[in-house]
Design an enzyme around this catalytic site. Sequence first.
Site, PDB file in Angstrom:
ATOM      1  N   SER A  81      25.990 -25.537 -30.695  1.00 13.37           N
ATOM      2  CA  SER A  81      24.693 -24.860 -30.841  1.00 13.37           C
ATOM      3  C   SER A  81      23.816 -25.398 -31.965  1.00 13.37           C
ATOM      4  CB  SER A  81      24.934 -23.385 -31.151  1.00 13.37           C
ATOM      5  OG  SER A  81      24.690 -22.600 -30.035  1.00 13.37           O
ATOM      6  N   LYS A  84      20.638 -27.077 -31.162  1.00 12.61           N
ATOM      7  CA  LYS A  84      19.426 -26.322 -30.782  1.00 12.61           C
ATOM      8  C   LYS A  84      18.337 -26.451 -31.837  1.00 12.61           C
ATOM      9  CE  LYS A  84      22.078 -22.797 -28.241  1.00 12.61           C
ATOM     10  NZ  LYS A  84      22.870 -21.568 -28.397  1.00 12.61           N
ATOM     11  N   TYR A 207      21.191 -29.843 -21.876  1.00 11.85           N
ATOM     12  CA  TYR A 207      21.629 -28.948 -22.949  1.00 11.85           C
ATOM     13  C   TYR A 207      23.138 -29.098 -23.193  1.00 11.85           C
ATOM     14  CZ  TYR A 207      23.352 -24.606 -24.932  1.00 11.85           C
ATOM     15  OH  TYR A 207      24.030 -23.700 -25.697  1.00 11.85           O
ATOM     16  N   TYR A 259      23.696 -16.457 -34.821  1.00 11.13           N
ATOM     17  CA  TYR A 259      23.975 -15.526 -33.741  1.00 11.13           C
ATOM     18  C   TYR A 259      23.503 -14.123 -34.141  1.00 11.13           C
ATOM     19  CZ  TYR A 259      26.848 -19.499 -32.368  1.00 11.13           C
ATOM     20  OH  TYR A 259      27.275 -20.752 -32.047  1.00 11.13           O
ATOM     21  N   VAL A 277      29.946 -23.237 -32.020  1.00  8.73           N
ATOM     22  CA  VAL A 277      31.268 -22.699 -31.717  1.00  8.73           C
ATOM     23  C   VAL A 277      32.413 -23.677 -31.928  1.00  8.73           C
ATOM     24  CG1 VAL A 277      30.533 -20.887 -30.115  1.00  8.73           C
ATOM     25  CG2 VAL A 277      31.051 -23.170 -29.248  1.00  8.73           C
TER      26      VAL A 277
HETATM   27  N1  GLU Z   1      27.555 -25.262 -25.539  1.00  6.49           N
HETATM   28  C1  GLU Z   1      27.834 -23.936 -25.973  1.00  6.49           C
HETATM   29  C2  GLU Z   1      27.363 -22.915 -24.953  1.00  6.49           C
HETATM   30  O1  GLU Z   1      26.274 -22.964 -24.472  1.00  6.49           O
HETATM   31  C3  GLU Z   1      27.207 -23.720 -27.297  1.00  6.49           C
HETATM   32  C4  GLU Z   1      27.670 -22.463 -27.888  1.00  6.49           C
HETATM   33  C5  GLU Z   1      27.446 -22.354 -29.347  1.00  6.49           C
HETATM   34  O2  GLU Z   1      27.774 -23.247 -30.134  1.00  6.49           O
HETATM   35  O3  GLU Z   1      26.948 -21.285 -29.721  1.00  6.49           O
HETATM   36  O4  GLU Z   1      28.107 -22.043 -24.595  1.00  6.49           O
END
Ligand code: GLU
Length: 341
Positions: A81, A84, A207, A259, A277
């Site tokens: 994530s 992002k 993504y 989060y 994650v």
């Molecule tokens: N590729 C993961 C997903 O979309 C990223 C999750 C994350 O790091 O929060 O589930």
Amino acid sequence: MAELDDIPQHVSTGTLPGWDAVENLVREAHAYARETGDGDIATYIPRLAQVDPELFGVSVAEVDGAVHAAGDAEVLFSIQSISKAFVYALVCEELGHEVVRERIGVDNTGLPFNSVIAIELADGHPGNPMVNAGAIATTALVPAASADERWARIQAGLSAFAGRRLELDGEVYTSEADTNQRNRAIGTLLQAYGRIEADPLGAVDAYTRQCSLLVTATDLAVMGATLADGGVNPVTGERVVAADVARDTLAVLAAAGLYERSGEWLFEIGLPGKSGVAGGIMTVSPGKAGIGVFAPRLDGAGNSVRGRLATRYLARALGLDIFASEAREHGPYPYSREKPS
Ligand code: GLU
């Protein structure tokens, strides 16, 4: 009324302690946070379940390019994530932050990163670019004539932030692509709401790739230092994004980088950050430094437990918390400031 850009901007951030002090504090932060074995590794992407849970690296990159590291700071892991934040910055650089703000949003949803209810509650609005809905919609905005071109631009853009070419972990990518039905559903739902114009599954694929890029804790520190340094990578000297794009990215991270524990993080650490994650966290002290940590055991929201503790130690010991202040020494109270003659 004057446009925001016409108001003169002054930036005030202070400086880090000297080189030796930073070097020692990075080691101390590592030793401090290593004491806990709390948390669980992510298993919902099968490949991530195979990681050594004891790995732990801490790295600080200063805006003058100095790097201080301790532990497993050169071990590769998938950025997840944290990507992002950088794709958001790249899209703002291309399209302008107002377009992205209007289409994606900048407010915390208060719900988990892969929530579908959050989309429904907001009438299809993705919420912010740090949850999966907003991130997939942001990736869909990367200007490109083909899927290959989109991926090439994302890979090149994140590599510029890191100052070296970042490579895809094919096993992590395949493992997530085989199990990301939920993200595909989110992409298709966004298309139904008119938030993704074309090829939502292509956007989800890009993504998923961006999440599978391999980085080290030191890469995250340098990527963070680029956001701390007004968009210029302090190691390579390359301008990656404009200063106001770096600033806007940090504002979004402050609201939504950790989060549904973003508020707790800001309260405790006092800096914008973004976690992933696989166990990485990137934190930014504007004008001073980027911090990168990697430790795979996570709390219930998906944030690295050791990473949070090490970052908290450094924010405090290096004087980075943007909310902390000390009363200045000045004459007897009540004090009235006189106009200098
Ligand atoms: N590729 C993961 C997903 O979309 C990223 C999750 C994350 O790091 O929060 O589930």
